[in-house]
Design a protein around this motif. Structure first.
Motif, PDB file in Angstrom:
ATOM      1  N   VAL A  71       2.713   5.960  -5.892  1.00 53.98           N
ATOM      2  CA  VAL A  71       2.280   6.083  -7.291  1.00 53.98           C
ATOM      3  C   VAL A  71       1.169   7.121  -7.407  1.00 53.98           C
ATOM      4  CG1 VAL A  71       1.190   4.892  -9.226  1.00 53.98           C
ATOM      5  CG2 VAL A  71       2.943   3.725  -7.889  1.00 53.98           C
ATOM      6  N   ALA A  72       0.192   7.086  -6.508  1.00 56.78           N
ATOM      7  CA  ALA A  72      -0.926   8.031  -6.545  1.00 56.78           C
ATOM      8  C   ALA A  72      -0.452   9.465  -6.339  1.00 56.78           C
ATOM      9  CB  ALA A  72      -1.960   7.656  -5.495  1.00 56.78           C
ATOM     10  N   ASP A  73       0.508   9.647  -5.436  1.00 54.41           N
ATOM     11  CA  ASP A  73       1.047  10.993  -5.180  1.00 54.41           C
ATOM     12  C   ASP A  73       1.741  11.549  -6.410  1.00 54.41           C
ATOM     13  OD1 ASP A  73       0.102  11.022  -2.613  1.00 54.41           O
ATOM     14  OD2 ASP A  73       1.980  10.351  -1.695  1.00 54.41           O
ATOM     15  N   VAL A  74       2.581  10.723  -7.042  1.00 53.80           N
ATOM     16  CA  VAL A  74       3.314  11.183  -8.227  1.00 53.80           C
ATOM     17  C   VAL A  74       2.355  11.441  -9.389  1.00 53.80           C
ATOM     18  CG1 VAL A  74       5.131  10.619  -9.891  1.00 53.80           C
ATOM     19  CG2 VAL A  74       5.391   9.945  -7.498  1.00 53.80           C
ATOM     20  N   PHE A  75       1.283  10.657  -9.471  1.00 54.44           N
ATOM     21  CA  PHE A  75       0.288  10.833 -10.535  1.00 54.44           C
ATOM     22  C   PHE A  75      -0.670  11.995 -10.266  1.00 54.44           C
ATOM     23  CE2 PHE A  75       0.208   6.184 -12.275  1.00 54.44           C
ATOM     24  CZ  PHE A  75       1.495   6.366 -12.743  1.00 54.44           C
ATOM     25  N   MET A  93       0.818  -1.205   0.000  1.00 56.56           N
ATOM     26  CA  MET A  93       0.000   0.000   0.000  1.00 56.56           C
ATOM     27  C   MET A  93       0.855   1.259   0.000  1.00 56.56           C
ATOM     28  SD  MET A  93      -2.999  -0.977  -0.407  1.00 56.56           S
ATOM     29  CE  MET A  93      -3.693   0.670  -0.285  1.00 56.56           C
ATOM     30  N   ALA A  94       2.030   1.189   0.602  1.00 55.41           N
ATOM     31  CA  ALA A  94       2.943   2.342   0.589  1.00 55.41           C
ATOM     32  C   ALA A  94       3.384   2.645  -0.839  1.00 55.41           C
ATOM     33  CB  ALA A  94       4.154   2.063   1.473  1.00 55.41           C
ATOM     34  N   ILE A  95       3.643   1.591  -1.617  1.00 53.03           N
ATOM     35  CA  ILE A  95       4.040   1.781  -3.016  1.00 53.03           C
ATOM     36  C   ILE A  95       2.891   2.376  -3.816  1.00 53.03           C
ATOM     37  CG2 ILE A  95       4.710   0.582  -5.144  1.00 53.03           C
ATOM     38  CD1 ILE A  95       6.211  -1.439  -3.381  1.00 53.03           C
ATOM     39  N   ILE A  96       1.683   1.851  -3.611  1.00 51.38           N
ATOM     40  CA  ILE A  96       0.524   2.372  -4.342  1.00 51.38           C
ATOM     41  C   ILE A  96       0.268   3.827  -3.968  1.00 51.38           C
ATOM     42  CG2 ILE A  96      -1.988   2.172  -4.556  1.00 51.38           C
ATOM     43  CD1 ILE A  96      -1.705  -0.829  -4.469  1.00 51.38           C
ATOM     44  N   ASN A  97       0.453   4.180  -2.701  1.00 48.27           N
ATOM     45  CA  ASN A  97       0.300   5.573  -2.280  1.00 48.27           C
ATOM     46  C   ASN A  97       1.314   6.474  -2.958  1.00 48.27           C
ATOM     47  OD1 ASN A  97      -1.703   6.350   0.061  1.00 48.27           O
ATOM     48  ND2 ASN A  97      -1.083   4.235   0.449  1.00 48.27           N
TER      49      ASN A  97
END
Length: 346
Positions: free
Chosen positions: A116-120, A110-114
């Motif tokens: 990705v969402a921040d950069v996107f 979930m840290a990785i997905i978060n």
């Protein structure tokens, strides 16, 4: 593929359902040769050889490597330059779907997905809606106004709702307002079809404009049905269109229409079907105000279309089936001529 691999290899490493998800995902979007090429790339970056510690042994959890974190940021920045926001939303949903294939929503993943969402640059509210939509299968747990639930139950939470006939499980449709995208998933075990293709209850589908879901019982669910539920909140001023006992008699005494009744609200797409000469054109001419009915009335928000025309000026548009171009004029001259007819007083 690199993002898929980095997420999948976290904790105890890549699981069988995650491998199968990647294979299926590639097969649906690429040729057989390309699928093998990209699957090999996934396998390479997932580093399976380092994860397996021997048959029967429990794999140890590993913290996300520093170089993996750097790679994630680098990949996301590259994606930012090549994909539009719609595509970034789809990519985020696919990452969630990969993790959901094994239901391993661990802190590391979930840290990785978060990240990705921040950069996107994905809005926090939309990210939370995506997360609830993917993780939960119970309407009360999702409880989100950006999600529509289709089932045979009564709805008592914040989700939008369409009630249908007997249905095993729930159909969930998520709307992402910033890009106006819809995603669909099904949690039951009946045979449902999206645009003629069977729905897999382990997958998430893009519910595109014009899509249709065919149910085991009852009428299909159309894209317009879904969008209307969400648009009802966006447009506070509703438009109603009512036809009461409308009849139309031609000058020779023949009936073109006989006691037509129906009503619709905004956000709906309605088709009129009938044999040649059944009265489709006559009906449309009456509904848009070109012809006056011999009996009955057509109301838009309670205003009579034929007796109170000035109050409804500019509300109704008509696109005829035949073009009205003058062949001797250029495109510009045709448009200019039409504009002069419409705005001759301007």
């Amino acid at each position: 593929m690199q993002l898929f691999a980095i997420i999948a290899k976290q904790d105890e490493g890549v699981e069988s359902n995650e491998r199968e998800y990647v294979r299926t995902f590639l097969a649906q979007h690429l040729s057989e040769e390309q699928s093998k090429e990209y699957y090999a790339l996934f396998e390479k970056h997932a580093e399976w050889g380092d994860e397996d510690e021997g048959e029967g042994e429990v794999k140890k959890k590993r913290l996300t490597k520093v170089n993996d974190s750097v790679r994630i940021l680098g990949i996301c920045k590259k994606i930012n330059k090549t994909l539009n926001q719609n595509q970034k939303i789809v990519a985020l949903v696919r990452l969630f779907e990969l993790v959901n294939s094994e239901r391993k929503f661990t802190e590391q993943r979930m840290a990785i997905i978060n990240t990705v969402a921040d950069v996107f640059n994905i809005a926090k509210e939309e990210f939370q809606s995506i997360e609830k939509f993917v993780i939960h299968n119970n309407p009360d747990e999702i409880n989100d106004p950006l999600v529509l639930v289709i089932n045979d139950q009564d709805n008592h939470n914040a989700c939008k709702h369409i009630k249908t006939q007997k249905l095993d499980g729930n159909i969930f449709i998520l709307r992402i307002p910033s890009v106006d995208l819809y995603f669909l998933k099904y949690t039951g075990n009946q045979d449902l079809f999206l645009n003629g293709l069977a729905i897999n209850n382990k997958r998430i589908y893009l519910f595109a404009n014009g899509s249709t879901v065919k149910l085991p019982k009852g009428k299909p669910i159309y894209y317009s049905d879904v969008s209307a539920r969400f648009l009802a909140d966006i447009h506070p001023h509703k438009i109603t269109f009512e036809v009461h006992d409308v009849s139309y008699v031609f000058p020779n005494g023949d009936y073109g229409l006989r006691r037509i009744n129906f009503s619709e609200t905004h956000g709906r797409l309605v088709g009129i079907m009938g044999a040649s000469g059944a009265g489709k054109t006559t009906l449309l001419n009456v509904l848009c105000g070109i012809e006056k009915p011999s009996a009955g009335e057509v109301l838009v928000n309670g205003i009579n279309l034929h007796t109170q025309k000035k109050e409804l000026e500019g509300v109704i548009g008509l696109i005829p089936q035949d073009d009205l171009l003058i062949e001797d004029l250029t495109v510009f001259e045709n448009l200019f001529y039409s504009a002069k007819l419409c705005f001759r007083d301007k």
